[in-house]
Design an enzyme around this catalytic site. Structure first.
Site, mmCIF file in Angstrom:
data_model
loop_
_atom_site.group_PDB
_atom_site.id
_atom_site.type_symbol
_atom_site.label_atom_id
_atom_site.label_comp_id
_atom_site.label_asym_id
_atom_site.label_seq_id
_atom_site.Cartn_x
_atom_site.Cartn_y
_atom_site.Cartn_z
ATOM 1 N N LYS A 9 20.730 7.341 -12.863
ATOM 2 C CA LYS A 9 20.067 7.121 -14.155
ATOM 3 C C LYS A 9 20.305 8.311 -15.094
ATOM 4 O O LYS A 9 20.494 9.444 -14.649
ATOM 5 C CB LYS A 9 18.572 6.845 -13.965
ATOM 6 C CG LYS A 9 17.764 8.043 -13.682
ATOM 7 C CD LYS A 9 16.266 7.786 -13.774
ATOM 8 C CE LYS A 9 15.612 9.126 -13.526
ATOM 9 N NZ LYS A 9 14.239 9.186 -13.247
ATOM 10 N N LYS B 45 12.731 15.132 -6.595
ATOM 11 C CA LYS B 45 12.528 16.414 -7.280
ATOM 12 C C LYS B 45 12.335 17.566 -6.313
ATOM 13 O O LYS B 45 12.732 18.687 -6.599
ATOM 14 C CB LYS B 45 11.330 16.329 -8.236
ATOM 15 C CG LYS B 45 11.639 15.549 -9.499
ATOM 16 C CD LYS B 45 10.709 15.967 -10.622
ATOM 17 C CE LYS B 45 11.058 15.242 -11.911
ATOM 18 N NZ LYS B 45 10.100 15.551 -12.990
ATOM 19 N N LYS C 59 16.997 13.784 -18.389
ATOM 20 C CA LYS C 59 16.899 15.045 -19.123
ATOM 21 C C LYS C 59 17.358 16.218 -18.270
ATOM 22 O O LYS C 59 17.726 17.257 -18.793
ATOM 23 C CB LYS C 59 15.423 15.330 -19.473
ATOM 24 C CG LYS C 59 14.835 14.482 -20.567
ATOM 25 C CD LYS C 59 13.377 14.891 -20.823
ATOM 26 C CE LYS C 59 12.467 13.792 -20.365
ATOM 27 N NZ LYS C 59 11.054 13.996 -20.449
HETATM 28 P P1 TYM Z 1 9.609 10.948 -18.204
HETATM 29 O O1 TYM Z 1 9.185 12.083 -19.077
HETATM 30 O O2 TYM Z 1 10.572 11.242 -17.102
HETATM 31 O O3 TYM Z 1 10.225 9.786 -19.061
HETATM 32 C C1 TYM Z 1 9.532 9.255 -20.188
HETATM 33 C C2 TYM Z 1 9.790 7.764 -20.315
HETATM 34 O O4 TYM Z 1 11.187 7.489 -20.438
HETATM 35 C C3 TYM Z 1 11.579 6.558 -19.453
HETATM 36 N N1 TYM Z 1 12.959 6.864 -19.025
HETATM 37 C C4 TYM Z 1 13.950 5.983 -19.010
HETATM 38 N N2 TYM Z 1 14.001 4.685 -19.368
HETATM 39 C C5 TYM Z 1 15.188 4.049 -19.255
HETATM 40 N N3 TYM Z 1 16.313 4.667 -18.788
HETATM 41 C C6 TYM Z 1 16.310 5.958 -18.414
HETATM 42 N N4 TYM Z 1 17.421 6.560 -17.980
HETATM 43 C C7 TYM Z 1 15.083 6.686 -18.524
HETATM 44 N N5 TYM Z 1 14.716 7.965 -18.254
HETATM 45 C C8 TYM Z 1 13.411 8.049 -18.569
HETATM 46 C C9 TYM Z 1 10.586 6.736 -18.313
HETATM 47 O O5 TYM Z 1 10.532 5.602 -17.481
HETATM 48 C C10 TYM Z 1 9.307 6.972 -19.078
HETATM 49 O O6 TYM Z 1 8.748 5.747 -19.499
HETATM 50 N N6 TYM Z 1 5.745 10.426 -15.066
HETATM 51 C C11 TYM Z 1 6.223 10.112 -16.415
HETATM 52 C C12 TYM Z 1 5.315 10.634 -17.516
HETATM 53 C C13 TYM Z 1 3.897 10.188 -17.426
HETATM 54 C C14 TYM Z 1 3.399 8.892 -17.702
HETATM 55 C C15 TYM Z 1 1.988 8.976 -17.526
HETATM 56 C C16 TYM Z 1 3.995 7.687 -18.106
HETATM 57 C C17 TYM Z 1 2.822 10.958 -17.090
HETATM 58 N N7 TYM Z 1 1.698 10.249 -17.155
HETATM 59 C C18 TYM Z 1 1.172 7.860 -17.720
HETATM 60 C C19 TYM Z 1 3.170 6.579 -18.288
HETATM 61 C C20 TYM Z 1 1.776 6.673 -18.096
HETATM 62 C C21 TYM Z 1 7.592 10.741 -16.579
HETATM 63 O O7 TYM Z 1 7.940 11.680 -15.912
HETATM 64 O O8 TYM Z 1 8.313 10.215 -17.606
#
Ligand code: TYM
Length: 332
Positions: free
Chosen positions: A195, A112, A198
């Site tokens: 991957k 990022k 968003k």
């Molecule tokens: P974020 O917002 O990027 O994504 C949310 C969830 O979606 C999953 N994900 C995917 N799974 C499969 N294939 C993909 N292409 C894909 N893109 C996204 C992510 O693995 C995630 O589970 N840091 C985290 C948010 C967060 C969090 C937490 C998660 C903040 N605090 C505490 C768990 C526990 C994030 O940026 O997810």
């Protein structure tokens, strides 16, 4: 005691990877009798610039996405992070527990921040400490996430262990990441080695939960593939990342597995397989999209659900923060 926590950032629109890797699995977990907390991590979102109106919209849209995917706000606690001050109270402590070297190894920060690290926000660097706080402020034992978040959950474990060790306690649990199923890493429709995200500049690379049926069908029709038909065996998917991705997506949407899908469609050209995948995707996703749109017509109701969830979350977290502060030696 078992407790599940997970979070999603309210940035841009939800995409298929978020749904298959996270949302779809969250709804399943709330019926297991375990306490489940699901968070909209708005404080994480602002580690990179967010237009205020967009942040508000994305927060409500994500809440609608959680609900439309089957989350029941009576069974689960659904809330946005900034309404629960315990997260930032714990995050400060973890800023003092985690080491610079640990954060320097985080691949999400490297991705990022890009080449211009000097210009990245300090929050982007300490992002994983806030994430550890999200999890540990509830003493959560299980965190369902996609593959890309594994490193952050491992850091959470390191933070819990160091805290416990530094203060001679077993206060924090050593949390388990739950990375299960065939869709833990859904790949871009334009490049099977990247991957689905968003934030990919190409909208054709992903299916958004807000896309209508025609858009979904078009994106699948135009998805990159190689010229060969689908293989007759699972082994044949090796070194064919785009084919493998479409088979995995089909399997995840159908609650099936890749072997079954290959048994059914092996040998077919993509010109036959893609329309079937498009139909499955539209049939699976359009009820969710419609329900999200319906829910978003009443933002006040969404805000009420989030405020109620935040109150219940803070009730669990506040005594844990207090206890942690006491262990550290803060006068109470
Ligand atoms: P974020 O917002 O990027 O994504 C949310 C969830 O979606 C999953 N994900 C995917 N799974 C499969 N294939 C993909 N292409 C894909 N893109 C996204 C992510 O693995 C995630 O589970 N840091 C985290 C948010 C967060 C969090 C937490 C998660 C903040 N605090 C505490 C768990 C526990 C994030 O940026 O997810």
């Amino acid at each position: 005691k078992q407790r599940v926590f997970s979070g999603i950032q309210p940035t841009n629109h939800l995409q298929l990877g978020n749904y298959l890797g996270a949302l779809k699995r969250f709804a399943g977990m709330q019926n297991s009798g375990i306490e489940t907390l699901y968070c909209i991590v708005d404080l994480h979102a602002i580690t990179v610039w967010q237009d205020p109106a967009d942040l508000t919209r994305a927060t409500r849209e994500l809440a609608a996405g959680y609900l439309a995917s089957g989350l029941d706000p009576k069974k689960s606690i659904l809330f946005n992070q900034s309404q629960v001050p315990a997260h930032t109270q714990m995050a400060w402590v973890f800023n003092c527990v985690a080491r610079m070297g640990w954060l320097n190894r985080m691949t999400q920060f490297k991705d990022k921040a890009g080449k211009n690290r000097e210009n990245a926000s300090v929050g982007l660097f300490t992002y994983p400490n806030l994430m550890a706080a999200d999890i540990l402020v509830y003493k959560a034992t299980h965190v369902p996430v996609g593959e890309d978040q594994k490193q952050h959950v491992e850091l959470t474990r390191d933070i819990a262990m160091k805290f416990n060790n530094d203060f001679g306690t077993e206060f924090f649990p050593i949390t388990e990441p739950v990375i299960e199923g065939v869709a833990t890493r859904v790949m871009s429709l334009r490049d099977g080695t990247k991957k689905m995200s968003k934030s990919d500049p190409s909208d054709m690379s992903r299916i958004n939960l807000t896309d209508d049926a025609d858009t979904i069908a078009k994106k699948i029709r135009k998805a990159k593939t190689d010229p060969e038909p689908l293989p007759e065996t699972l082994d044949g998917l090796q070194d064919r990342p785009e084919a493998k991705n479409l088979v995995n997506i089909y399997a995840a949407l159908a609650d099936s597995d890749p072997a079954t899908i290959i048994a059914e469609f092996g040998g077919q050209p993509f010109s036959d397989f893609k329309p079937k995948l498009a139909e499955l995707a539209v049939n699976s996703l359009s009820p969710i999209t419609n329900e999200m749109n319906r829910l978003m017509e009443d933002p006040a109701e969404i805000d009420r659900i989030l405020a109620d969830g935040a109150r219940r979350a803070q009730e669990i977290a506040a005594p844990i923060v207090d206890e942690a502060y006491k262990i550290i030696g803060m006068v109470r």
